[in-house]
Design a protein around this motif. Structure first.
Motif, PDB file in Angstrom:
ATOM      1  N   ASN A 152       3.376  13.692   2.145  1.00  0.00           N
ATOM      2  CA  ASN A 152       2.120  13.837   1.429  1.00  0.00           C
ATOM      3  C   ASN A 152       1.028  13.300   2.349  1.00  0.00           C
ATOM      4  O   ASN A 152       0.861  12.088   2.482  1.00  0.00           O
ATOM      5  N   THR A 153       0.286  14.188   2.976  1.00  0.00           N
ATOM      6  CA  THR A 153      -0.708  13.762   3.971  1.00  0.00           C
ATOM      7  C   THR A 153      -1.831  12.950   3.356  1.00  0.00           C
ATOM      8  O   THR A 153      -2.474  12.173   4.044  1.00  0.00           O
ATOM      9  N   GLU A 154      -2.073  13.111   2.060  1.00  0.00           N
ATOM     10  CA  GLU A 154      -3.134  12.330   1.408  1.00  0.00           C
ATOM     11  C   GLU A 154      -2.769  10.862   1.282  1.00  0.00           C
ATOM     12  O   GLU A 154      -3.639  10.007   1.178  1.00  0.00           O
ATOM     13  N   SER A 155      -1.482  10.557   1.312  1.00  0.00           N
ATOM     14  CA  SER A 155      -1.057   9.165   1.186  1.00  0.00           C
ATOM     15  C   SER A 155      -0.798   8.524   2.546  1.00  0.00           C
ATOM     16  O   SER A 155      -0.470   7.346   2.623  1.00  0.00           O
ATOM     17  N   ARG A 156      -0.973   9.274   3.620  1.00  0.00           N
ATOM     18  CA  ARG A 156      -0.696   8.758   4.967  1.00  0.00           C
ATOM     19  C   ARG A 156      -1.678   7.662   5.341  1.00  0.00           C
ATOM     20  O   ARG A 156      -2.872   7.764   5.156  1.00  0.00           O
ATOM     21  N   LYS A 157      -1.123   6.598   5.903  1.00  0.00           N
ATOM     22  CA  LYS A 157      -1.910   5.471   6.430  1.00  0.00           C
ATOM     23  C   LYS A 157      -1.437   5.188   7.845  1.00  0.00           C
ATOM     24  O   LYS A 157      -0.263   4.981   8.091  1.00  0.00           O
ATOM     25  N   ASN A 212       1.181   4.046  -3.212  1.00  0.00           N
ATOM     26  CA  ASN A 212       0.862   5.458  -3.037  1.00  0.00           C
ATOM     27  C   ASN A 212       1.996   6.384  -3.451  1.00  0.00           C
ATOM     28  O   ASN A 212       1.843   7.597  -3.443  1.00  0.00           O
ATOM     29  N   MET A 213       3.145   5.812  -3.803  1.00  0.00           N
ATOM     30  CA  MET A 213       4.266   6.618  -4.277  1.00  0.00           C
ATOM     31  C   MET A 213       4.107   6.857  -5.770  1.00  0.00           C
ATOM     32  O   MET A 213       3.487   6.064  -6.463  1.00  0.00           O
ATOM     33  N   ASP A 220      11.624   8.764  -0.368  1.00  0.00           N
ATOM     34  CA  ASP A 220      10.439   8.445  -1.156  1.00  0.00           C
ATOM     35  C   ASP A 220       9.307   7.936  -0.271  1.00  0.00           C
ATOM     36  O   ASP A 220       8.135   8.061  -0.618  1.00  0.00           O
ATOM     37  N   LEU A 221       9.680   7.361   0.856  1.00  0.00           N
ATOM     38  CA  LEU A 221       8.704   6.746   1.746  1.00  0.00           C
ATOM     39  C   LEU A 221       9.195   6.887   3.180  1.00  0.00           C
ATOM     40  O   LEU A 221      10.379   6.677   3.453  1.00  0.00           O
ATOM     41  N   LEU A 249       0.827  -1.209   0.000  1.00  0.00           N
ATOM     42  CA  LEU A 249       0.000   0.000   0.000  1.00  0.00           C
ATOM     43  C   LEU A 249       0.857   1.253   0.000  1.00  0.00           C
ATOM     44  O   LEU A 249       0.554   2.220  -0.699  1.00  0.00           O
ATOM     45  N   CYS A 250       1.928   1.233   0.748  1.00  0.00           N
ATOM     46  CA  CYS A 250       2.819   2.392   0.781  1.00  0.00           C
ATOM     47  C   CYS A 250       3.467   2.613  -0.575  1.00  0.00           C
ATOM     48  O   CYS A 250       3.523   3.735  -1.074  1.00  0.00           O
TER      49      CYS A 250
END
Length: 99
Positions: A93-98, A15-16, A73-74, A11-12
């Motif tokens: 990138n707060t939209e990709s935060r899990k 999202n990149m 990158d992550l 998932l991480c």
């Protein structure tokens, strides 16, 4: 448990922004994730052709490095407090935060 880590890592990575062939992916990750991520990286590298480069340290150290301009990158934190800090510093990138 290993399946959960594979899912999380996938998932991480999804999202990149897409990495091109033979690109290096720089991952800042909490030291407590070392064993699990090394195993996952081997599978990812084999499937994608991309190299994963890790920087393992405490979540706080890595968040501070990001805030000072270090490239990654992550970012995989073991502590939501430091993920919040990175978000407040606008270095993730707060939209990709899990969580």
């Amino acid at each position: 448990m290993k399946k959960l880590w594979i899912l999380l890592f996938s998932l991480c990575v999804l999202n990149m922004p897409q990495a091109t062939a033979q690109e290096k992916v720089l991952v800042f990750a909490a030291s407590s994730l070392t064993n699990a991520l090394n195993e996952l990286a081997e599978s990812y590298e084999h499937a994608s052709g991309n190299q994963v480069v890790f920087s393992f340290a405490s979540s706080s150290t890595l968040a501070r490095q990001l805030a000072q301009g270090a490239p990654a990158d992550l970012y995989l934190s073991a502590n939501t407090k430091w993920m919040d800090y990175a978000a407040e510093q606008n270095v993730i990138n707060t939209e990709s935060r899990k969580d």
